[in-house]
Design a protein around this motif. Structure first.
Motif, short mmCIF file in Angstrom:
data_model
loop_
_atom_site.label_atom_id
_atom_site.label_comp_id
_atom_site.label_asym_id
_atom_site.label_seq_id
_atom_site.Cartn_x
_atom_site.Cartn_y
_atom_site.Cartn_z
N LEU A 1 5.50 39.34 18.28
CA LEU A 1 6.60 37.77 17.39
C LEU A 1 6.77 36.55 19.25
O LEU A 1 6.89 36.91 20.03
N VAL A 2 6.41 35.51 18.05
CA VAL A 2 7.00 34.77 18.86
C VAL A 2 7.69 33.00 18.35
O VAL A 2 7.94 33.80 17.30
N GLY A 3 8.05 32.38 18.83
CA GLY A 3 8.74 31.48 18.42
C GLY A 3 10.19 31.42 19.51
O GLY A 3 9.48 31.57 21.17
N PRO A 4 10.38 30.12 19.13
CA PRO A 4 11.86 29.14 20.51
C PRO A 4 12.94 30.32 20.05
O PRO A 4 13.07 31.33 19.71
N ASN A 5 13.68 29.87 21.48
CA ASN A 5 14.91 30.82 22.20
C ASN A 5 15.83 30.59 20.65
O ASN A 5 15.45 29.89 20.06
N GLY A 6 16.11 32.16 20.76
CA GLY A 6 17.23 32.52 19.71
C GLY A 6 16.86 32.61 17.88
O GLY A 6 17.19 32.11 16.98
N SER A 7 15.08 32.91 18.25
CA SER A 7 14.66 32.74 16.78
C SER A 7 14.24 34.30 16.29
O SER A 7 13.98 34.28 14.44
N GLY A 8 15.26 34.98 17.16
CA GLY A 8 15.05 36.57 16.39
C GLY A 8 13.98 37.75 16.78
O GLY A 8 14.24 38.73 16.29
N LYS A 9 13.39 36.94 17.86
CA LYS A 9 12.90 37.91 18.41
C LYS A 9 12.99 39.32 18.57
O LYS A 9 12.55 40.15 18.93
N SER A 10 14.23 39.17 19.81
CA SER A 10 14.84 40.69 20.10
C SER A 10 15.20 41.37 19.44
O SER A 10 15.15 42.48 19.36
N THR A 11 15.58 40.40 18.70
CA THR A 11 16.77 41.20 17.20
C THR A 11 15.80 41.97 16.56
O THR A 11 15.79 43.40 15.57
N VAL A 12 14.77 41.84 16.10
CA VAL A 12 13.54 42.62 15.33
C VAL A 12 12.95 43.36 16.30
O VAL A 12 13.45 44.78 15.23
N LEU A 13 12.41 43.33 17.32
CA LEU A 13 11.70 44.59 18.30
C LEU A 13 13.45 46.00 18.10
O LEU A 13 13.11 46.51 18.32
N ARG A 14 14.61 45.00 18.30
CA ARG A 14 16.06 46.05 18.62
C ARG A 14 16.80 46.34 17.55
O ARG A 14 16.38 48.11 17.81
N THR A 15 15.58 46.33 16.44
CA THR A 15 15.83 47.39 15.01
C THR A 15 15.47 48.34 15.32
O THR A 15 14.80 49.96 14.66
N VAL A 16 13.50 48.08 15.87
CA VAL A 16 12.72 48.99 15.76
C VAL A 16 12.90 50.38 16.88
O VAL A 16 13.05 51.54 16.09
N TYR A 17 13.46 49.84 18.16
CA TYR A 17 14.33 50.95 19.12
C TYR A 17 15.21 51.07 19.01
O TYR A 17 15.80 51.67 19.91
N LEU B 1 8.45 54.23 10.60
CA LEU B 1 7.33 54.47 11.75
C LEU B 1 6.41 55.86 10.63
O LEU B 1 6.83 57.33 10.53
N ASP B 2 5.26 55.43 10.79
CA ASP B 2 4.34 56.36 9.37
C ASP B 2 4.67 57.03 8.24
O ASP B 2 5.24 58.04 7.93
N GLY B 3 5.92 55.80 6.95
CA GLY B 3 6.44 56.36 6.32
C GLY B 3 8.07 56.64 6.52
O GLY B 3 8.91 56.55 5.34
N ALA B 4 8.39 57.03 7.90
CA ALA B 4 9.98 57.92 7.71
C ALA B 4 10.33 56.37 8.55
O ALA B 4 10.29 55.58 9.32
N ASP B 5 11.64 56.29 7.79
CA ASP B 5 13.04 55.25 8.32
C ASP B 5 13.15 55.86 9.55
O ASP B 5 14.19 57.16 10.09
N VAL B 6 13.22 54.80 10.82
CA VAL B 6 13.35 55.35 11.98
C VAL B 6 14.60 55.34 12.21
O VAL B 6 15.59 56.31 13.12
N HIS B 7 15.81 54.76 11.38
CA HIS B 7 17.31 55.31 11.48
C HIS B 7 17.88 56.00 10.72
O HIS B 7 19.09 56.83 11.08
N THR B 8 16.37 57.30 10.15
CA THR B 8 17.19 58.68 9.99
C THR B 8 16.44 59.38 10.07
O THR B 8 16.81 60.59 10.36
N LEU B 9 15.97 59.75 11.20
CA LEU B 9 15.52 60.81 12.37
C LEU B 9 15.78 60.77 13.54
O LEU B 9 17.19 59.70 13.40
N ALA B 10 15.34 61.90 14.00
CA ALA B 10 16.65 62.40 15.20
C ALA B 10 16.42 61.27 16.45
O ALA B 10 15.25 61.47 16.77
#
Length: 274
Positions: free
Chosen positions: A32-48, A60-69
């Protein structure tokens, strides 16, 4: 595999990411590339799971990470976030050992497999000689390598790395890029250094204003028009003489457009013809 579908994130009532789609197949490195404030970190924070989307899903392999334990996510996704605690009273070894916590039951001590994973991670980032040093006494670059080792010690399927080359000197940056390229893990990574991104990543996602404005292989994405439109810089893209990767040569004279017919560049300065 990580699949981000129509992702939007709102913070303080403002949309900071809107309609982002991204696919990282098994073993693929997506930057993910882009200028400061473009949303890179925000996108990554949703993944973890540091942030929850206001719309869309992270699969994650078809399962919503926000429904996993949480324990399921912790054993499968290893993260190096930008928000990194530094004033902790732990040794380097203890800090890296935290990556093994998801594999232990309550009140269970470390196992032999944990020790091997920690040792291997320290070797990968060349920090074995610092194992018993207090983490808080390390330099910024050394801390960065230890925190990466903690993520590697989790032995995850997916790595999510937010600006992992911060504070690293050029040698350590080069070593890190080589390490990530040889791990074979699905990786999402944000980088400010576009040449490093071109050398490392299989595909790039260019973000601007929280939206995807370009995506594809580095050679297709890092073009002079995109660099001008998104980053506001003039640049030429050539082949790297050593690797053949795209190499971006920036115009450091501060010009953001080509001279027109009434202008010419003399000795690096702009003059206007009568």
């Amino acid at each position: 595999m990580i699949h981000i579908q129509d992702l939007s994130v709102s913070l303080a009532g403002r949309d900071v990411v809107s309609g982002v789609n991204l696919l990282a197949s098994e073993g693929e490195i997506v930057g993910l590339v882009g200028p400061n404030g473009s949303g890179k970190s925000t996108v990554l924070r949703t993944v973890y799971r540091h942030l929850r989307p206001s719309a869309g899903r992270v699969l994650l392999d078809g399962a919503d990470v926000h429904t996993l334990a949480p324990s399921q996510v912790a054993t499968r996704i290893g993260a190096l976030p930008q928000e990194r605690g530094t004033e902790v009273e732990l040794t380097v070894y203890e800090m890296v050992s935290m990556g093994r916590i998801p594999y232990r039951r309550a009140f269970e001590g470390p196992k032999a497999t944990d020790g091997r994973a920690v040792q291997e991670a320290l070797e990968q980032v060349e920090m074995t000689t610092h194992a018993h040093r207090p983490f808080a006494t390390l330099s910024g670059g050394e801390r960065q390598r230890v925190l990466l080792a903690r993520a590697l010690a989790q032995q995850p399927d997916v790595l999510v790395l937010d600006e992992p080359t911060n504070h690293l000197d050029i040698r350590r940056q080069t070593e890190l890029i080589y390490l990530l390229a040889t791990l074979g893990r699905t990786t999402l990574i944000s980088l400010h250094d576009l040449n490093a991104a071109a050398a490392l990543c299989d595909r790039l996602i260019v973000l601007s204003g929280g939206r995807v404005v370009a995506s594809g292989p580095p050679r297709d994405v890092l073009t002079p028009p995109v660099l001008l439109d998104v980053f506001g810089v003039r640049a030429a893209v050539v082949d790297h003489p050593l690797t053949g990767d795209p190499l971006i040569a920036f115009d450091h004279a501060g010009r953001t457009r080509e001279p027109n017919e009434r202008e010419e560049v003399v000795g690096g300065a702009r003059t206007t013809s009568p």
